[in-house]
Design a protein around this motif. Structure first.
Motif, short mmCIF file in Angstrom:
data_model
loop_
_atom_site.label_atom_id
_atom_site.label_comp_id
_atom_site.label_asym_id
_atom_site.label_seq_id
_atom_site.Cartn_x
_atom_site.Cartn_y
_atom_site.Cartn_z
N SER A 180 -0.99 -0.06 10.29
CA SER A 180 -1.94 -1.33 9.67
C SER A 180 -2.38 -1.12 8.72
O SER A 180 -3.00 -1.31 6.89
CB SER A 180 -2.23 -2.82 10.56
OG SER A 180 -3.15 -1.35 11.11
N ALA A 210 2.02 -0.68 -0.50
CA ALA A 210 1.27 -2.61 -0.68
C ALA A 210 1.70 -3.31 -2.11
O ALA A 210 1.73 -2.01 -2.98
CB ALA A 210 -0.03 -2.23 -0.82
N HIS A 211 2.11 -4.21 -1.93
CA HIS A 211 2.84 -4.90 -3.77
C HIS A 211 1.38 -5.59 -4.47
O HIS A 211 0.52 -6.35 -3.45
CB HIS A 211 3.93 -5.95 -3.16
CG HIS A 211 5.03 -5.19 -2.83
ND1 HIS A 211 6.26 -4.89 -2.70
CD2 HIS A 211 5.51 -5.71 -1.32
CE1 HIS A 211 7.25 -4.81 -2.57
NE2 HIS A 211 6.67 -4.67 -0.92
N VAL A 227 -0.94 -9.23 -3.63
CA VAL A 227 -2.74 -8.37 -2.98
C VAL A 227 -3.91 -9.29 -3.16
O VAL A 227 -4.75 -10.15 -3.04
CB VAL A 227 -2.53 -6.90 -2.20
CG1 VAL A 227 -4.03 -7.01 -1.86
CG2 VAL A 227 -1.47 -6.76 -1.31
N SER A 266 3.70 -1.64 -6.60
CA SER A 266 3.76 -0.73 -5.32
C SER A 266 2.82 0.17 -5.43
O SER A 266 3.32 1.18 -6.66
CB SER A 266 5.09 -0.01 -4.41
OG SER A 266 5.41 -1.77 -4.18
N ALA A 319 -2.58 1.02 2.67
CA ALA A 319 -2.81 0.06 3.58
C ALA A 319 -2.67 -1.39 3.00
O ALA A 319 -3.97 -1.73 1.87
CB ALA A 319 -3.77 0.17 4.54
N VAL A 320 -2.15 -2.74 2.57
CA VAL A 320 -2.60 -3.85 2.41
C VAL A 320 -3.94 -4.24 2.62
O VAL A 320 -4.09 -4.93 1.90
CB VAL A 320 -1.89 -4.25 2.85
CG1 VAL A 320 -1.97 -6.11 2.73
CG2 VAL A 320 0.02 -3.98 2.80
N ARG A 321 -4.36 -3.81 3.70
CA ARG A 321 -5.78 -4.80 4.44
C ARG A 321 -6.56 -3.63 3.38
O ARG A 321 -7.84 -4.37 3.13
CB ARG A 321 -6.03 -4.37 5.54
CG ARG A 321 -6.94 -5.03 5.88
CD ARG A 321 -7.05 -4.37 7.98
NE ARG A 321 -7.37 -3.20 8.25
CZ ARG A 321 -7.24 -2.94 9.38
NH1 ARG A 321 -7.90 -3.93 10.50
NH2 ARG A 321 -7.19 -1.59 9.46
N LEU A 381 -5.71 -2.08 0.58
CA LEU A 381 -6.38 -2.53 -1.41
C LEU A 381 -7.38 -3.97 -1.27
O LEU A 381 -7.93 -4.58 -2.47
CB LEU A 381 -5.30 -2.90 -1.56
CG LEU A 381 -4.60 -3.27 -2.98
CD1 LEU A 381 -5.34 -2.89 -3.75
CD2 LEU A 381 -2.91 -3.68 -3.37
#
Length: 209
Positions: free
Chosen positions: A100, A105-106, A110, A138, A142-144, A146
């Motif tokens: 994760s 990440a897009h 986000v 992109s 990690a998405v979290r 960002l």
């Protein structure tokens, strides 16, 4: 423990082989585990008293007395500290949650989600958050991570903009091989503030012969 990196070797548009590099990361893994245990322990030690403070603030706010504004400020500050502590604890789980915390990440999606998390607080203070047109970008993050970065930047801009003040402007753009997310508050427009986060591109290029 070994870390293995493999890249394709391209010549005249054709794959002619691979390059593999192995690195002993045993000491690094041990250091990360020590760091994670420290962050998790410290985070939990901070979370307990903050929970007590929030409980007393809630009780005080139920009473109709002259200290409402003071207790509201206490509650808001404690909630912000609690959010930071939760992130500290989450960071302490990084070695156990590698998937994760890696990947792509897009940026636009986000950023919009992070802005939504702060919208209620912005409305309370009479501040508009303007999200400019976001390009299809992109980034290798990690998405979290960002989300946490952008949310904190936007939240700080909202908190430090005078009530009913000018809008906070959020934007993203490509800058060469980087993706750049900008959060500009009135201080930034007066050349006294604002913040920018630079992100690495999606993936490295293949090795070319």
């Amino acid at each position: 423990m070994l870390r293995l990196i493999v890249r394709a070797v391209i010549h005249d548009g054709e794959e002619i082989g691979i390059v593999a590099v192995a690195q002993d990361v045993t000491d690094l893994i041990h250091a990360v585990e020590v760091r994670d245990r420290f962050l998790s322990t410290v985070g939990h030690e901070f979370r307990t008293p903050l929970t007590v403070i929030l409980g007393h603030a809630d009780i005080a706010l139920m009473r109709e007395d002259g200290d409402h504004d003071r207790w509201t400020a206490v509650e808001r500050s404690a909630e912000r500290l609690l959010r930071l502590v939760e992130r500290l604890i989450a960071a302490g789980h990084s070695s156990l949650d590698v998937e994760s915390r890696s990947g792509v990440a897009h940026v636009g999606a986000v950023v919009k989600h992070a802005v939504r998390e702060v919208t209620a607080r912005a409305e309370e203070r009479g501040i508009q958050i303007v999200v400019e047109t976001l390009p299809d970008l992109s980034a290798q993050i990690a998405v979290r991570d960002l989300f946490s970065l952008v949310e904190e930047l936007v939240r700080n801009a909202v908190e430090f903009t005078p009530e009913g003040g000018p809008a906070v402007v959020v934007s993203a753009r490509a800058d060469g091989r980087d993706a750049v997310v900008s959060v500009v508050d009135p201080r930034g427009r007066n050349e006294r503030g604002g913040a920018t986060a630079g992100l690495r591109p999606v993936l490295p290029d293949p090795v070319c012969a």
